[in-house]
Enzyme design. Structure first.
Site, PDB file in Angstrom:
ATOM      1  N   CYS A  67       0.529   3.847   2.795  1.00 52.35           N
ATOM      2  CA  CYS A  67       1.071   3.303   4.052  1.00 52.35           C
ATOM      3  C   CYS A  67       2.573   3.562   4.130  1.00 52.35           C
ATOM      4  O   CYS A  67       3.104   3.914   5.179  1.00 52.35           O
ATOM      5  CB  CYS A  67       0.835   1.795   4.144  1.00 52.35           C
ATOM      6  SG  CYS A  67      -0.892   1.314   4.100  1.00 52.35           S
ATOM      7  N   CYS A  84       0.833  -1.205   0.000  1.00 53.33           N
ATOM      8  CA  CYS A  84       0.000   0.000   0.000  1.00 53.33           C
ATOM      9  C   CYS A  84       0.867   1.255   0.000  1.00 53.33           C
ATOM     10  O   CYS A  84       1.624   1.498   0.942  1.00 53.33           O
ATOM     11  CB  CYS A  84      -0.953  -0.075   1.189  1.00 53.33           C
ATOM     12  SG  CYS A  84      -1.411   1.470   1.934  1.00 53.33           S
TER      13      CYS A  84
END
Lengths: 105, 285
Positions: free
Chosen positions: A33, A30
């Protein structure tokens, strides 16, 4: 480095803590993230004596992720004992996160 | 490590260009994102009579003047679409798919053409609604996922999701051939509202309703709040003060994206102020 917790250690680490605990739910694939990681690291350095920072890899820990109904990552959750005080979805700038975390001190 | 620019300007309308020329005059290391046509709105304007000094000019003519101006100053345009901008503290990370640019300050001059959020979309963000299907797909393992796709790229993301989810619906918002896995169900109907209790339960369409655990909205153009997470929005526009400062340190905004009136010279004026503010921020860094 922020400590990784998992399905097994989660309850002890979070409910067992006297301070508030900030949990960063993340996964390696991600993008946002990845951007949040250094921000959390900095916050942990700045606030580390008052707040405990941990992270949970949602890929490896489906039990905790579904228990707290993580539907998007990154999600940052502020816990006090085993109670969810605040849930922040998506990337946030450091100043925002700090302000929100400080509300629970 | 990539080069860190002083100022990244996003948008090649009058606000972005005026900001760029002023930053350039102040000798800052700049990068300008946009396209050669500069602004679709500018090209479309048949006649402009309220841009001081240019009486009775067409939009196309004004655009050519703008192009000439930046060319003469040696300003180039980087034709890339910024997907996200992250405020990292002392710099900004500008994401272009897998590539990243870095800048100490940013000036948002993105105009006002972006799709409005669906009813219920903001309410359920993170509670079943998402914008990054590839990020969140593993969280929907075995569940029902609906993708509202506004472009070709969304088909690829849908296929990825369909390998993990239990059931995948695709709602195309454009016409064409859809290259989708056979287990993806295409539903051609306009989405109206996202409903649920504490999380998403269904998507209401014009001609149908879908019971779903998750909904991904995959659009071409995103709103400024999505582009820059944490950016304060007020009544659909970026909130700025008189110096074109936003709520994020080092992030400035100018032009239509900050509010009405939507006029060329207002945008240019704001771009000038934003550049001056960015320069003074940099000088005090």
């Amino acid at each position: 480095m922020i400590k990784e917790v998992n399905d097994k250690s989660f309850d002890t680490e979070i409910a067992g803590s006297d301070s508030i605990v900030v949990v960063d739910f993340w996964a390696p694939w991600c993008g946002p993230c990845k951007m949040l990681t250094p921000v959390m690291e900095e916050l942990s350095k700045e606030m580390g004596d008052k707040v405990k920072f941990v992270k949970v890899n949602v890929d490896d820990n489906p039990l905790i992720s579904s228990k707290y109904r993580i539907a998007s990552i990154p999600t940052v959750v502020v816990f006090s004992k085993d109670t969810v005080k605040e849930t922040m979805v998506g990337f946030r700038p450091k100043a925002d996160l700090k302000k929100i975390i400080e509300r629970h001190l | 490590m990539s080069e860190r620019y002083d100022i990244a300007i996003i948008g090649t309308g009058p606000a972005g260009l005026e900001a760029t020329i002023n930053a350039k005059i102040r000798n800052k290391n700049i990068i300008l994102f946009g396209n050669k046509d500069l602004s679709a709105k500018l090209i479309k304007a048949p006649k402009i009579n309220n841009f001081l000094g240019f009486h009775d000019i067409t939009g196309k003519e004004l655009k050519d003047r703008f192009s000439h101006h930046i060319d003469a100053m040696g300003i180039g345009i980087v034709n890339e679409k910024i997907n996200n901008i992250y405020a990292m503290g002392d710099y900004f990370a500008l994401m272009v798919n897998e590539k990243m640019y870095e800048a100490k300050t940013i000036i948002l001059a993105t105009g006002i053409e972006y799709a409005k959020a669906l009813k219920g979309e903001e309410e359920f963000l993170g509670k079943g609604v998402g914008y990054c299907a590839t990020c969140d797909a593993p969280l929907y393992k075995g569940k029902t996922v609906t993708i509202v796709g506004y472009n070709k790229e969304s088909e690829e993301e849908t296929n990825y999701v369909s390998e993990l989810s239990g059931k995948t619906y695709f709602i195309p918002m454009y016409k064409g051939e859809y290259k989708l896995n056979p287990n993806v169900e295409i539903i051609k109907s306009k989405p109206l509202e996202i409903v649920g209790n504490d999380r998403v339960t269904k998507l209401i369409l014009e001609k149908a309703e879908i019971i779903t655990d998750g909904i991904f909205m995959l659009r071409d153009s995103v709103s400024p709040g999505q582009l820059v997470p944490g950016l304060e929005i007020e009544e659909g526009h970026i909130k700025v003060d008189r110096n074109m400062k936003t709520n994020i340190e080092g992030c400035f905004a100018a032009g239509d994206c900050t509010g009405k009136p939507y006029q060329f010279i207002k945008s240019a004026g704001e771009g000038l102020v934003a550049a001056a503010s960015a320069v003074s921020y940099l000088d005090n860094m």
